[in-house]
Motif scaffolding. Structure first.
Motif, PDB file in Angstrom:
ATOM      1  N   SER A 193       0.848  -1.191   0.000  1.00 52.13           N
ATOM      2  CA  SER A 193       0.000   0.000   0.000  1.00 52.13           C
ATOM      3  C   SER A 193       0.882   1.239   0.000  1.00 52.13           C
ATOM      4  O   SER A 193       1.531   1.557   0.990  1.00 52.13           O
ATOM      5  N   GLN A 194       0.884   1.954  -1.123  1.00 53.28           N
ATOM      6  CA  GLN A 194       1.641   3.195  -1.235  1.00 53.28           C
ATOM      7  C   GLN A 194       0.721   4.382  -1.497  1.00 53.28           C
ATOM      8  O   GLN A 194       1.086   5.337  -2.162  1.00 53.28           O
ATOM      9  N   LEU A 195      -0.480   4.290  -0.937  1.00 51.22           N
ATOM     10  CA  LEU A 195      -1.399   5.423  -0.980  1.00 51.22           C
ATOM     11  C   LEU A 195      -0.890   6.533  -0.066  1.00 51.22           C
ATOM     12  O   LEU A 195      -0.019   6.290   0.782  1.00 51.22           O
ATOM     13  N   PRO A 196      -1.393   7.753  -0.187  1.00 51.68           N
ATOM     14  CA  PRO A 196      -0.935   8.842   0.693  1.00 51.68           C
ATOM     15  C   PRO A 196      -1.008   8.447   2.164  1.00 51.68           C
ATOM     16  O   PRO A 196      -1.987   7.865   2.627  1.00 51.68           O
ATOM     17  N   SER A 197       0.057   8.773   2.897  1.00 59.16           N
ATOM     18  CA  SER A 197       0.213   8.305   4.267  1.00 59.16           C
ATOM     19  C   SER A 197      -0.350   9.290   5.289  1.00 59.16           C
ATOM     20  O   SER A 197       0.037  10.454   5.316  1.00 59.16           O
ATOM     21  N   HIS A 198      -1.238   8.804   6.176  1.00 60.23           N
ATOM     22  CA  HIS A 198      -1.710   9.615   7.289  1.00 60.23           C
ATOM     23  C   HIS A 198      -0.565   9.950   8.245  1.00 60.23           C
ATOM     24  O   HIS A 198      -0.488  11.052   8.790  1.00 60.23           O
ATOM     25  N   GLY A 199       0.315   8.979   8.449  1.00 58.74           N
ATOM     26  CA  GLY A 199       1.447   9.221   9.332  1.00 58.74           C
ATOM     27  C   GLY A 199       2.335  10.328   8.817  1.00 58.74           C
ATOM     28  O   GLY A 199       2.812  11.178   9.585  1.00 58.74           O
ATOM     29  N   GLN A 200       2.567  10.343   7.515  1.00 56.96           N
ATOM     30  CA  GLN A 200       3.364  11.405   6.912  1.00 56.96           C
ATOM     31  C   GLN A 200       2.705  12.765   7.115  1.00 56.96           C
ATOM     32  O   GLN A 200       3.353  13.745   7.496  1.00 56.96           O
ATOM     33  N   ALA A 201       1.382  12.804   6.899  1.00 58.23           N
ATOM     34  CA  ALA A 201       0.669  14.073   7.036  1.00 58.23           C
ATOM     35  C   ALA A 201       0.678  14.588   8.469  1.00 58.23           C
ATOM     36  O   ALA A 201       0.753  15.791   8.708  1.00 58.23           O
ATOM     37  N   SER A 202       0.604  13.667   9.432  1.00 57.95           N
ATOM     38  CA  SER A 202       0.487  14.070  10.824  1.00 57.95           C
ATOM     39  C   SER A 202       1.823  14.367  11.479  1.00 57.95           C
ATOM     40  O   SER A 202       1.930  15.284  12.293  1.00 57.95           O
ATOM     41  N   LEU A 203       2.848  13.581  11.145  1.00 53.12           N
ATOM     42  CA  LEU A 203       4.122  13.676  11.843  1.00 53.12           C
ATOM     43  C   LEU A 203       5.177  14.482  11.106  1.00 53.12           C
ATOM     44  O   LEU A 203       6.190  14.863  11.694  1.00 53.12           O
ATOM     45  N   GLY A 204       4.966  14.725   9.832  1.00 49.98           N
ATOM     46  CA  GLY A 204       5.889  15.568   9.082  1.00 49.98           C
ATOM     47  C   GLY A 204       7.323  15.086   9.141  1.00 49.98           C
ATOM     48  O   GLY A 204       7.624  13.933   8.809  1.00 49.98           O
ATOM     49  N   ASP A 205       8.227  15.945   9.607  1.00 50.59           N
ATOM     50  CA  ASP A 205       9.654  15.631   9.608  1.00 50.59           C
ATOM     51  C   ASP A 205      10.061  14.580  10.639  1.00 50.59           C
ATOM     52  O   ASP A 205      11.206  14.132  10.644  1.00 50.59           O
ATOM     53  N   GLN A 206       9.142  14.184  11.514  1.00 49.95           N
ATOM     54  CA  GLN A 206       9.472  13.141  12.481  1.00 49.95           C
ATOM     55  C   GLN A 206       9.607  11.768  11.832  1.00 49.95           C
ATOM     56  O   GLN A 206      10.182  10.861  12.414  1.00 49.95           O
ATOM     57  N   VAL A 207       9.028  11.619  10.643  1.00 44.69           N
ATOM     58  CA  VAL A 207       9.100  10.349   9.937  1.00 44.69           C
ATOM     59  C   VAL A 207       9.734  10.574   8.567  1.00 44.69           C
ATOM     60  O   VAL A 207       9.948  11.706   8.137  1.00 44.69           O
ATOM     61  N   GLY A 208      10.026   9.460   7.900  1.00 47.00           N
ATOM     62  CA  GLY A 208      10.669   9.556   6.589  1.00 47.00           C
ATOM     63  C   GLY A 208       9.679   9.870   5.479  1.00 47.00           C
ATOM     64  O   GLY A 208       8.483  10.080   5.702  1.00 47.00           O
ATOM     65  N   ASP A 209      10.191   9.873   4.275  1.00 47.77           N
ATOM     66  CA  ASP A 209       9.404  10.200   3.089  1.00 47.77           C
ATOM     67  C   ASP A 209       8.689   8.945   2.586  1.00 47.77           C
ATOM     68  O   ASP A 209       9.325   7.961   2.216  1.00 47.77           O
ATOM     69  N   LEU A 210       7.369   8.983   2.556  1.00 49.49           N
ATOM     70  CA  LEU A 210       6.587   7.857   2.039  1.00 49.49           C
ATOM     71  C   LEU A 210       5.949   8.169   0.691  1.00 49.49           C
ATOM     72  O   LEU A 210       5.042   7.473   0.255  1.00 49.49           O
ATOM     73  N   SER A 211       6.437   9.182   0.014  1.00 49.84           N
ATOM     74  CA  SER A 211       5.821   9.582  -1.251  1.00 49.84           C
ATOM     75  C   SER A 211       6.392   8.841  -2.459  1.00 49.84           C
ATOM     76  O   SER A 211       5.894   8.987  -3.565  1.00 49.84           O
ATOM     77  N   TRP A 212       7.441   8.040  -2.256  1.00 52.88           N
ATOM     78  CA  TRP A 212       8.048   7.311  -3.368  1.00 52.88           C
ATOM     79  C   TRP A 212       7.124   6.178  -3.829  1.00 52.88           C
ATOM     80  O   TRP A 212       6.214   5.760  -3.122  1.00 52.88           O
ATOM     81  N   GLN A 213       7.386   5.655  -5.033  1.00 51.24           N
ATOM     82  CA  GLN A 213       6.580   4.585  -5.608  1.00 51.24           C
ATOM     83  C   GLN A 213       7.477   3.507  -6.203  1.00 51.24           C
ATOM     84  O   GLN A 213       8.470   3.813  -6.878  1.00 51.24           O
ATOM     85  N   VAL A 214       7.116   2.263  -5.992  1.00 54.64           N
ATOM     86  CA  VAL A 214       7.918   1.143  -6.495  1.00 54.64           C
ATOM     87  C   VAL A 214       8.153   1.207  -8.005  1.00 54.64           C
ATOM     88  O   VAL A 214       9.291   1.020  -8.463  1.00 54.64           O
ATOM     89  N   PRO A 215       7.137   1.455  -8.851  1.00 55.84           N
ATOM     90  CA  PRO A 215       7.377   1.392 -10.300  1.00 55.84           C
ATOM     91  C   PRO A 215       8.446   2.356 -10.815  1.00 55.84           C
ATOM     92  O   PRO A 215       9.045   2.111 -11.874  1.00 55.84           O
ATOM     93  N   THR A 216       8.706   3.447 -10.089  1.00 55.91           N
ATOM     94  CA  THR A 216       9.689   4.427 -10.557  1.00 55.91           C
ATOM     95  C   THR A 216      10.970   4.413  -9.726  1.00 55.91           C
ATOM     96  O   THR A 216      11.820   5.294  -9.894  1.00 55.91           O
ATOM     97  N   ASP A 217      11.119   3.427  -8.856  1.00 50.08           N
ATOM     98  CA  ASP A 217      12.285   3.373  -7.978  1.00 50.08           C
ATOM     99  C   ASP A 217      13.231   2.263  -8.437  1.00 50.08           C
ATOM    100  O   ASP A 217      12.930   1.070  -8.292  1.00 50.08           O
ATOM    101  N   ASP A 218      14.384   2.645  -8.989  1.00 52.05           N
ATOM    102  CA  ASP A 218      15.298   1.668  -9.569  1.00 52.05           C
ATOM    103  C   ASP A 218      15.914   0.726  -8.544  1.00 52.05           C
ATOM    104  O   ASP A 218      16.311  -0.392  -8.889  1.00 52.05           O
TER     105      ASP A 218
END
Length: 330
Positions: A288-313
């Motif tokens: 599941s790589q849908l937009p992350s609630h954790g990312q929205a709520s915690l901001g810089d406390q967590v890592g970047d979850l905006s990446w996607q498998v199909p475009t990640d070499d």
């Protein structure tokens, strides 16, 4: 002591008979382990493009479906069949969604229209029956992760565990009454790794258990949010095993993802673990790589979850190999 909001956000990080052909001792994948399903959180129309980009096909899709939509998914089921899928997964949420980042308290407040009590009383039977009939007509195996992460306090259905269990049984009975035999119900608590004591965690889960005859699989969220909320496969394994051993059911990894930092380690560890007999009770993996609630709520406390498998070499070859390891039609 953690505040309620900290517990809520931590829960997001961690946050039926066995599947045909996937039980231990049945068909084997190329590495000698049982064949499983690999799904992606997506509508079925995007699955073919995802598979082409990655180089391996998902065997099912998983959609989040809130009850306030008051609809069935006939067109979605047909699109999955057109894409040569034989199964479909639904995270079925009895509520009108609330934006977690905007109002955490509102997210957990009881919504009377969709409450456990309302379901038990039969006031939503028309909707449930229509949905069950659509599942039956689809002729797909449909895995229903109903009212997930109930052992946290961030969704309204966590209130009144005993009534939650009654609501679960009521829903399954309605599905059975219309003959939706290929509907499989997945009981999916949160792993809640912020709770150090396994026994206390399991006691909280068991309050909601509707009974073995009403559950086909168990499952949970498996997300590494990164930074202060970094969790890897080794952190999840004890509770996954405890879920399996306590309830005697196969386990679904129902939402799997990692922050960009640590993603290669996370998915490599997952692939390695799934190739061992220790993990034979895992029945499916859903990315599941849908937009992350954790990312929205915690901001810089967590890592970047905006990446996607199909475009990640870096990660794409690992996911491709994982799919080919565990599925019959990669």
């Amino acid at each position: 002591m953690l505040t309620r909001r900290q517990l809520l956000l931590a829960g997001l990080a961690t946050g039926v008979a066995s599947m045909a052909g996937c039980s231990s001792g049945s068909k084997e994948a190329g590495n000698g382990r049982p064949v499983r399903e690999f799904g992606i959180a997506s509508d079925p129309w995007k699955a073919a493009d995802w598979g082409q980009a990655v180089g391996a096909k998902p065997t099912m899709v998983m959609e989040f479906e809130s009850w306030d939509r008051n609809r069935t998914l006939d067109a979605h089921f047909q699109a999955a069949k057109d894409g040569k899928m034989e199964s479909f997964a639904i995270t079925w949420e009895p509520w009108t969604p609330v934006d977690l980042a905007a109002n955490a308290d509102a997210q957990s407040a009881v919504q009377p229209k969709f409450s456990n009590q309302a379901i038990v009383a039969g006031s939503l039977d028309g909707y449930i029956r229509n949905f069950a009939t659509a599942v039956k007509k689809s002729d797909l195996t449909v895995y229903i992760r109903y009212a997930h992460e109930m052992n946290g306090d961030w969704y309204p259905w966590y209130h009144d565990p005993a009534v939650y269990a009654q609501a679960w049984r009521h829903i399954v009975d309605v599905f059975r009454s219309v003959g939706a035999k290929k509907a499989k119900f997945v009981f999916a608590p949160a792993v809640n790794l912020y709770q150090a004591d396994d026994s206390a965690w399991m006691a909280g889960v068991q309050q909601y258990w509707p009974g073995a005859e009403y559950v086909d699989q168990v499952g949970t969220t498996m997300i590494n949010l990164g930074r202060s909320k970094a969790y890897y496969v080794k952190d999840f394994k004890p509770r996954l095993k405890l879920l399996h051993e306590t309830f005697g059911k196969g386990v679904v990894l129902a939402e799997v993802n990692s922050a960009s930092e640590g993603r290669l380690k996370f998915f490599t560890e997952l692939r390695t673990w799934l190739s061992t007999p220790e993990a034979d009770y895992i029945r499916s993996v859903i990315l599941s790589q849908l937009p992350s609630h954790g990312q929205a709520s915690l901001g810089d406390q967590v890592g970047d979850l905006s990446w996607q498998v199909p475009t990640d070499d870096e990660t794409r070859p690992v996911i491709k190999a994982l799919i080919k390891d565990i599925t019959p039609v990669a």
